[in-house]
Motif scaffolding. Structure first.
Motif, PDB file in Angstrom:
ATOM      1  N   THR A  37       0.834  -1.198   0.000  1.00  0.00           N
ATOM      2  CA  THR A  37       0.000   0.000   0.000  1.00  0.00           C
ATOM      3  C   THR A  37       0.869   1.248   0.000  1.00  0.00           C
ATOM      4  OG1 THR A  37      -1.748  -1.178   1.173  1.00  0.00           O
ATOM      5  CG2 THR A  37      -1.827   1.218   1.237  1.00  0.00           C
ATOM      6  N   ASP A  38       1.940   1.237   0.801  1.00  0.00           N
ATOM      7  CA  ASP A  38       2.858   2.375   0.823  1.00  0.00           C
ATOM      8  C   ASP A  38       3.493   2.587  -0.541  1.00  0.00           C
ATOM      9  OD1 ASP A  38       2.322   2.769   3.504  1.00  0.00           O
ATOM     10  OD2 ASP A  38       4.159   1.778   4.201  1.00  0.00           O
ATOM     11  N   LYS A  39       3.899   1.498  -1.185  1.00  0.00           N
ATOM     12  CA  LYS A  39       4.529   1.589  -2.507  1.00  0.00           C
ATOM     13  C   LYS A  39       3.550   2.162  -3.530  1.00  0.00           C
ATOM     14  CE  LYS A  39       7.770   0.736  -5.541  1.00  0.00           C
ATOM     15  NZ  LYS A  39       9.005   1.492  -5.606  1.00  0.00           N
ATOM     16  N   VAL A  40       2.297   1.697  -3.461  1.00  0.00           N
ATOM     17  CA  VAL A  40       1.273   2.190  -4.386  1.00  0.00           C
ATOM     18  C   VAL A  40       1.057   3.692  -4.178  1.00  0.00           C
ATOM     19  CG1 VAL A  40      -1.186   2.073  -4.948  1.00  0.00           C
ATOM     20  CG2 VAL A  40       0.115  -0.028  -4.669  1.00  0.00           C
ATOM     21  N   GLU A  41       0.998   4.107  -2.919  1.00  0.00           N
ATOM     22  CA  GLU A  41       0.818   5.533  -2.634  1.00  0.00           C
ATOM     23  C   GLU A  41       1.989   6.351  -3.154  1.00  0.00           C
ATOM     24  OE1 GLU A  41      -1.885   7.118  -1.550  1.00  0.00           O
ATOM     25  OE2 GLU A  41      -2.839   5.138  -1.621  1.00  0.00           O
ATOM     26  N   GLN A  42       3.217   5.840  -3.004  1.00  0.00           N
ATOM     27  CA  GLN A  42       4.390   6.542  -3.521  1.00  0.00           C
ATOM     28  C   GLN A  42       4.328   6.666  -5.038  1.00  0.00           C
ATOM     29  OE1 GLN A  42       7.694   4.259  -2.110  1.00  0.00           O
ATOM     30  NE2 GLN A  42       7.656   5.152  -0.051  1.00  0.00           N
ATOM     31  N   LEU A  43       3.903   5.582  -5.700  1.00  0.00           N
ATOM     32  CA  LEU A  43       3.790   5.633  -7.157  1.00  0.00           C
ATOM     33  C   LEU A  43       2.711   6.616  -7.594  1.00  0.00           C
ATOM     34  CD1 LEU A  43       4.234   1.865  -8.041  1.00  0.00           C
ATOM     35  CD2 LEU A  43       5.772   3.734  -8.643  1.00  0.00           C
ATOM     36  N   LYS A  44       1.576   6.629  -6.903  1.00  0.00           N
ATOM     37  CA  LYS A  44       0.501   7.570  -7.235  1.00  0.00           C
ATOM     38  C   LYS A  44       0.987   9.006  -7.133  1.00  0.00           C
ATOM     39  CE  LYS A  44      -3.643   5.028  -5.832  1.00  0.00           C
ATOM     40  NZ  LYS A  44      -4.758   4.999  -4.858  1.00  0.00           N
ATOM     41  N   GLU A  45       1.709   9.296  -6.044  1.00  0.00           N
ATOM     42  CA  GLU A  45       2.229  10.651  -5.852  1.00  0.00           C
ATOM     43  C   GLU A  45       3.220  11.026  -6.950  1.00  0.00           C
ATOM     44  OE1 GLU A  45       3.805  10.922  -1.899  1.00  0.00           O
ATOM     45  OE2 GLU A  45       1.862  10.438  -0.990  1.00  0.00           O
ATOM     46  N   ALA A  46       4.093  10.089  -7.308  1.00  0.00           N
ATOM     47  CA  ALA A  46       5.085  10.362  -8.353  1.00  0.00           C
ATOM     48  C   ALA A  46       4.414  10.583  -9.701  1.00  0.00           C
ATOM     49  CB  ALA A  46       6.084   9.215  -8.437  1.00  0.00           C
ATOM     50  N   ILE A  47       3.379   9.807 -10.001  1.00  0.00           N
ATOM     51  CA  ILE A  47       2.654   9.962 -11.271  1.00  0.00           C
ATOM     52  C   ILE A  47       1.940  11.301 -11.293  1.00  0.00           C
ATOM     53  CG2 ILE A  47       0.694   9.102 -12.617  1.00  0.00           C
ATOM     54  CD1 ILE A  47       1.588   6.251 -11.691  1.00  0.00           C
ATOM     55  N   ASN A  48       1.250  11.632 -10.204  1.00  0.00           N
ATOM     56  CA  ASN A  48       0.493  12.885 -10.141  1.00  0.00           C
ATOM     57  C   ASN A  48       1.400  14.109 -10.198  1.00  0.00           C
ATOM     58  OD1 ASN A  48      -1.998  11.612 -10.042  1.00  0.00           O
ATOM     59  ND2 ASN A  48      -2.021  11.544  -7.808  1.00  0.00           N
ATOM     60  N   SER A  49       2.600  14.013  -9.645  1.00  0.00           N
ATOM     61  CA  SER A  49       3.511  15.154  -9.650  1.00  0.00           C
ATOM     62  C   SER A  49       4.322  15.235 -10.941  1.00  0.00           C
ATOM     63  CB  SER A  49       4.455  15.079  -8.447  1.00  0.00           C
ATOM     64  OG  SER A  49       5.349  14.003  -8.594  1.00  0.00           O
ATOM     65  N   GLY A  50       4.256  14.187 -11.776  1.00  0.00           N
ATOM     66  CA  GLY A  50       5.005  14.186 -13.024  1.00  0.00           C
ATOM     67  C   GLY A  50       6.426  13.682 -12.877  1.00  0.00           C
ATOM     68  N   GLU A  51       6.785  13.195 -11.703  1.00  0.00           N
ATOM     69  CA  GLU A  51       8.136  12.705 -11.469  1.00  0.00           C
ATOM     70  C   GLU A  51       8.357  11.305 -12.010  1.00  0.00           C
ATOM     71  OE1 GLU A  51       8.978  12.943  -7.310  1.00  0.00           O
ATOM     72  OE2 GLU A  51       8.448  15.050  -7.187  1.00  0.00           O
ATOM     73  N   TYR A  52       7.294  10.522 -12.170  1.00  0.00           N
ATOM     74  CA  TYR A  52       7.422   9.131 -12.610  1.00  0.00           C
ATOM     75  C   TYR A  52       7.586   9.094 -14.119  1.00  0.00           C
ATOM     76  CZ  TYR A  52       6.516   4.149 -13.188  1.00  0.00           C
ATOM     77  OH  TYR A  52       6.625   2.825 -13.508  1.00  0.00           O
ATOM     78  N   LYS A  53       8.639   8.473 -14.561  1.00  0.00           N
ATOM     79  CA  LYS A  53       8.907   8.354 -15.992  1.00  0.00           C
ATOM     80  C   LYS A  53       8.954   6.873 -16.363  1.00  0.00           C
ATOM     81  CE  LYS A  53       9.565  12.770 -16.421  1.00  0.00           C
ATOM     82  NZ  LYS A  53       8.406  13.572 -16.697  1.00  0.00           N
ATOM     83  N   VAL A  54       8.337   6.539 -17.471  1.00  0.00           N
ATOM     84  CA  VAL A  54       8.327   5.165 -17.958  1.00  0.00           C
ATOM     85  C   VAL A  54       9.523   4.960 -18.867  1.00  0.00           C
ATOM     86  CG1 VAL A  54       7.030   3.465 -19.293  1.00  0.00           C
ATOM     87  CG2 VAL A  54       5.821   5.076 -17.829  1.00  0.00           C
ATOM     88  N   ASP A  55      10.287   3.909 -18.600  1.00  0.00           N
ATOM     89  CA  ASP A  55      11.408   3.539 -19.456  1.00  0.00           C
ATOM     90  C   ASP A  55      10.833   2.687 -20.582  1.00  0.00           C
ATOM     91  OD1 ASP A  55      13.697   2.667 -20.705  1.00  0.00           O
ATOM     92  OD2 ASP A  55      14.644   1.896 -18.884  1.00  0.00           O
ATOM     93  N   LEU A  56      10.501   3.310 -21.700  1.00  0.00           N
ATOM     94  CA  LEU A  56       9.834   2.613 -22.794  1.00  0.00           C
ATOM     95  C   LEU A  56      10.667   1.482 -23.374  1.00  0.00           C
ATOM     96  CD1 LEU A  56       8.124   5.595 -24.646  1.00  0.00           C
ATOM     97  CD2 LEU A  56       7.091   3.933 -23.091  1.00  0.00           C
ATOM     98  N   SER A  57      11.961   1.653 -23.388  1.00  0.00           N
ATOM     99  CA  SER A  57      12.835   0.607 -23.905  1.00  0.00           C
ATOM    100  C   SER A  57      12.760  -0.649 -23.028  1.00  0.00           C
ATOM    101  CB  SER A  57      14.274   1.119 -23.978  1.00  0.00           C
ATOM    102  OG  SER A  57      15.121   0.097 -24.417  1.00  0.00           O
ATOM    103  N   ALA A  58      12.872  -0.472 -21.728  1.00  0.00           N
ATOM    104  CA  ALA A  58      12.808  -1.609 -20.808  1.00  0.00           C
ATOM    105  C   ALA A  58      11.422  -2.241 -20.825  1.00  0.00           C
ATOM    106  CB  ALA A  58      13.172  -1.168 -19.399  1.00  0.00           C
ATOM    107  N   LEU A  59      10.390  -1.402 -20.880  1.00  0.00           N
ATOM    108  CA  LEU A  59       9.018  -1.907 -20.916  1.00  0.00           C
ATOM    109  C   LEU A  59       8.762  -2.732 -22.167  1.00  0.00           C
ATOM    110  CD1 LEU A  59       6.142  -2.033 -19.785  1.00  0.00           C
ATOM    111  CD2 LEU A  59       5.700   0.140 -20.948  1.00  0.00           C
ATOM    112  N   SER A  60       9.173  -2.219 -23.300  1.00  0.00           N
ATOM    113  CA  SER A  60       8.937  -2.955 -24.544  1.00  0.00           C
ATOM    114  C   SER A  60       9.737  -4.261 -24.591  1.00  0.00           C
ATOM    115  CB  SER A  60       9.263  -2.083 -25.761  1.00  0.00           C
ATOM    116  OG  SER A  60      10.620  -1.706 -25.746  1.00  0.00           O
TER     117      SER A  60
END
Length: 66
Positions: free
Chosen positions: A35-58
């Motif tokens: 739950t803590d991890k999910v909340e941290q991810l939500k905050e990072a996404i909402n603030s624009g700090e979370y970036k997706v590594d498209l190369s690693a994802l693909s």
């Protein structure tokens, strides 16, 4: 003979019960961490700090498909 069997069964039931109790506590702790991890991810996404590594994802998606 019968008392020895009943005694060992009772010991096994108690041991299993104690083990399940400990594992349930660990599940609660893990859920809190998740739950803590999910909340941290939500905050990072909402603030624009979370970036997706498209190369690693693909690459991971391609590996899963093969």
């Amino acid at each position: 003979m019968i008392s020895q069997v009943n005694s060992s069964v009772a010991q096994n039931v108690y041991a299993n019960s104690a083990s399940e109790s400990k594992s349930n506590k660990n599940v609660g702790t893990q859920n809190a961490k998740d739950t803590d991890k999910v909340e941290q991810l939500k905050e990072a996404i909402n603030s624009g700090e979370y970036k997706v590594d498209l190369s690693a994802l693909s690459e991971k998606m391609a590996d899963e498909l093969l």
